[in-house]
Design a protein around this motif. Structure first.
Motif, PDB file in Angstrom:
ATOM      1  N   TYR A  43       2.721  -3.888   1.027  1.00 54.91           N
ATOM      2  CA  TYR A  43       2.858  -3.302  -0.303  1.00 54.91           C
ATOM      3  C   TYR A  43       4.296  -3.467  -0.759  1.00 54.91           C
ATOM      4  N   VAL A  44       4.450  -3.870  -2.004  1.00 59.07           N
ATOM      5  CA  VAL A  44       5.770  -4.103  -2.588  1.00 59.07           C
ATOM      6  C   VAL A  44       5.907  -3.204  -3.812  1.00 59.07           C
ATOM      7  N   ILE A  45       7.090  -2.608  -3.956  1.00 55.23           N
ATOM      8  CA  ILE A  45       7.361  -1.823  -5.155  1.00 55.23           C
ATOM      9  C   ILE A  45       8.218  -2.667  -6.086  1.00 55.23           C
ATOM     10  N   LEU A  46       7.763  -2.742  -7.327  1.00 56.70           N
ATOM     11  CA  LEU A  46       8.478  -3.484  -8.363  1.00 56.70           C
ATOM     12  C   LEU A  46       9.166  -2.480  -9.290  1.00 56.70           C
ATOM     13  N   VAL A  47      10.403  -2.770  -9.633  1.00 59.16           N
ATOM     14  CA  VAL A  47      11.133  -1.972 -10.616  1.00 59.16           C
ATOM     15  C   VAL A  47      11.447  -2.900 -11.774  1.00 59.16           C
ATOM     16  N   ASN A  48      10.867  -2.583 -12.912  1.00 58.99           N
ATOM     17  CA  ASN A  48      11.013  -3.442 -14.095  1.00 58.99           C
ATOM     18  C   ASN A  48      10.680  -4.903 -13.759  1.00 58.99           C
ATOM     19  N   GLY A  49       9.652  -5.090 -12.916  1.00 57.44           N
ATOM     20  CA  GLY A  49       9.176  -6.421 -12.560  1.00 57.44           C
ATOM     21  C   GLY A  49       9.899  -7.096 -11.411  1.00 57.44           C
ATOM     22  N   VAL A  50      10.909  -6.448 -10.842  1.00 57.12           N
ATOM     23  CA  VAL A  50      11.696  -7.033  -9.752  1.00 57.12           C
ATOM     24  C   VAL A  50      11.328  -6.358  -8.435  1.00 57.12           C
ATOM     25  N   GLN A  51      11.136  -7.172  -7.368  1.00 53.13           N
ATOM     26  CA  GLN A  51      10.834  -6.598  -6.056  1.00 53.13           C
ATOM     27  C   GLN A  51      12.013  -5.766  -5.575  1.00 53.13           C
ATOM     28  N   ALA A  52      11.747  -4.475  -5.314  1.00 51.72           N
ATOM     29  CA  ALA A  52      12.809  -3.559  -4.908  1.00 51.72           C
ATOM     30  C   ALA A  52      12.622  -3.038  -3.495  1.00 51.72           C
ATOM     31  N   GLY A  53      11.456  -3.227  -2.900  1.00 50.80           N
ATOM     32  CA  GLY A  53      11.224  -2.732  -1.553  1.00 50.80           C
ATOM     33  C   GLY A  53       9.816  -3.028  -1.086  1.00 50.80           C
ATOM     34  N   CYS A  54       9.565  -2.678   0.183  1.00 51.19           N
ATOM     35  CA  CYS A  54       8.250  -2.953   0.757  1.00 51.19           C
ATOM     36  C   CYS A  54       7.933  -1.976   1.885  1.00 51.19           C
ATOM     37  N   ILE A  55       6.669  -2.005   2.295  1.00 52.17           N
ATOM     38  CA  ILE A  55       6.176  -1.235   3.427  1.00 52.17           C
ATOM     39  C   ILE A  55       4.889  -1.909   3.899  1.00 52.17           C
ATOM     40  N   THR A  56       4.589  -1.782   5.179  1.00 56.82           N
ATOM     41  CA  THR A  56       3.351  -2.352   5.698  1.00 56.82           C
ATOM     42  C   THR A  56       2.412  -1.247   6.165  1.00 56.82           C
ATOM     43  N   LEU A  57       1.133  -1.544   6.126  1.00 56.09           N
ATOM     44  CA  LEU A  57       0.091  -0.651   6.631  1.00 56.09           C
ATOM     45  C   LEU A  57      -0.804  -1.495   7.530  1.00 56.09           C
ATOM     46  N   THR A  58      -0.832  -1.156   8.803  1.00 51.66           N
ATOM     47  CA  THR A  58      -1.569  -1.924   9.800  1.00 51.66           C
ATOM     48  C   THR A  58      -2.652  -1.065  10.418  1.00 51.66           C
ATOM     49  N   ARG A  59      -3.826  -1.611  10.519  1.00 52.27           N
ATOM     50  CA  ARG A  59      -4.943  -0.901  11.138  1.00 52.27           C
ATOM     51  C   ARG A  59      -4.832  -1.027  12.654  1.00 52.27           C
ATOM     52  N   LEU A  60      -4.768   0.116  13.342  1.00 53.71           N
ATOM     53  CA  LEU A  60      -4.718   0.135  14.804  1.00 53.71           C
ATOM     54  C   LEU A  60      -6.118   0.233  15.387  1.00 53.71           C
ATOM     55  N   THR A  61      -6.921   1.131  14.825  1.00 54.62           N
ATOM     56  CA  THR A  61      -8.324   1.310  15.201  1.00 54.62           C
ATOM     57  C   THR A  61      -9.084   1.615  13.914  1.00 54.62           C
ATOM     58  N   ASP A  62     -10.367   1.880  14.024  1.00 56.15           N
ATOM     59  CA  ASP A  62     -11.150   2.190  12.826  1.00 56.15           C
ATOM     60  C   ASP A  62     -10.574   3.353  12.033  1.00 56.15           C
ATOM     61  N   ARG A  63      -9.992   4.332  12.696  1.00 56.83           N
ATOM     62  CA  ARG A  63      -9.532   5.550  12.019  1.00 56.83           C
ATOM     63  C   ARG A  63      -8.034   5.822  12.161  1.00 56.83           C
ATOM     64  N   ASN A  64      -7.305   4.900  12.767  1.00 56.59           N
ATOM     65  CA  ASN A  64      -5.870   5.086  12.962  1.00 56.59           C
ATOM     66  C   ASN A  64      -5.100   3.898  12.401  1.00 56.59           C
ATOM     67  N   TYR A  65      -4.029   4.203  11.673  1.00 57.80           N
ATOM     68  CA  TYR A  65      -3.223   3.179  11.031  1.00 57.80           C
ATOM     69  C   TYR A  65      -1.761   3.376  11.416  1.00 57.80           C
ATOM     70  N   GLU A  66      -0.961   2.361  11.131  1.00 57.66           N
ATOM     71  CA  GLU A  66       0.472   2.430  11.378  1.00 57.66           C
ATOM     72  C   GLU A  66       1.199   1.943  10.129  1.00 57.66           C
ATOM     73  N   ILE A  67       2.229   2.679   9.730  1.00 53.77           N
ATOM     74  CA  ILE A  67       3.091   2.180   8.668  1.00 53.77           C
ATOM     75  C   ILE A  67       4.363   1.656   9.303  1.00 53.77           C
ATOM     76  N   GLY A  68       4.957   0.692   8.650  1.00 53.65           N
ATOM     77  CA  GLY A  68       6.171   0.110   9.200  1.00 53.65           C
ATOM     78  C   GLY A  68       6.922  -0.681   8.151  1.00 53.65           C
ATOM     79  N   GLN A  69       8.074  -1.142   8.576  1.00 50.84           N
ATOM     80  CA  GLN A  69       8.926  -2.013   7.789  1.00 50.84           C
ATOM     81  C   GLN A  69       9.219  -1.480   6.388  1.00 50.84           C
ATOM     82  N   LEU A  70       9.405  -0.161   6.318  1.00 50.30           N
ATOM     83  CA  LEU A  70       9.843   0.429   5.047  1.00 50.30           C
ATOM     84  C   LEU A  70      11.245  -0.093   4.754  1.00 50.30           C
TER      85      LEU A  70
END
Length: 156
Positions: A43-70
């Protein structure tokens, strides 16, 4: 200031550049390299159309996820964008049926850790086998009466 959060792919050149910048910044802060994990969603956040940051969401199992690389680029730090990205991916994980979200962080990342704590993440034992030096592991658990998880109005 107009912000928009989009889901994109790692194949996008701009996204690759943003993730490489995040990796270099983290290596500089920690004084050692940090292995990246595979990503299911970027996921990328755009500010006035410019990439300003990111974060990842990774599925570990059916019901567990991990966020990273904020990561928020230096020009956009201090604008609450990291908080918005975290809120957004918590809601995305909830939509996917998550019961828990995990993350790996470091004590040197004061700003990020403050965001995680303010959103309800708490410290837990290691959940992966990376054996990352000086890592702090955190978890967010959805509860039955957690109808909206977090305040939807403040997400984007």
């Amino acid at each position: 200031m107009s912000t928009l959060i989009i889901e994109t792919t790692i194949d996008n050149d701009d996204s690759k550049k943003l993730l490489l910048e995040q990796q270099k910044n983290l290596t500089k802060i920690l004084n050692h390299s940090y292995p990246t994990s595979s990503h299911n969603n970027l996921y990328v956040i755009l500010v006035n159309g410019v990439q300003a940051g990111c974060i990842t969401l990774t599925r570990l199992t059916d019901r567990n996820y991990e966020i990273g690389q904020l990561y928020i680029t230096p020009d956009y730090q201090g604008l609450n964008l990291g908080y918005k990205l975290c809120q957004y991916v918590i809601l995305e994980a909830q939509k996917k049926g998550a019961l828990s979200i995990y993350l790996e962080t470091f004590k040197e990342l004061d700003g990020q850790n403050a965001i995680y704590t303010s959103l309800g993440f708490t410290k837990v034992s290691a959940y992966n086998k990376r054996n990352t030096r000086n890592a702090i592991y955190m978890n967010y658990t959805f509860v039955k009466n957690d109808k909206e998880g977090i305040n939807l109005k403040s997400c984007v």
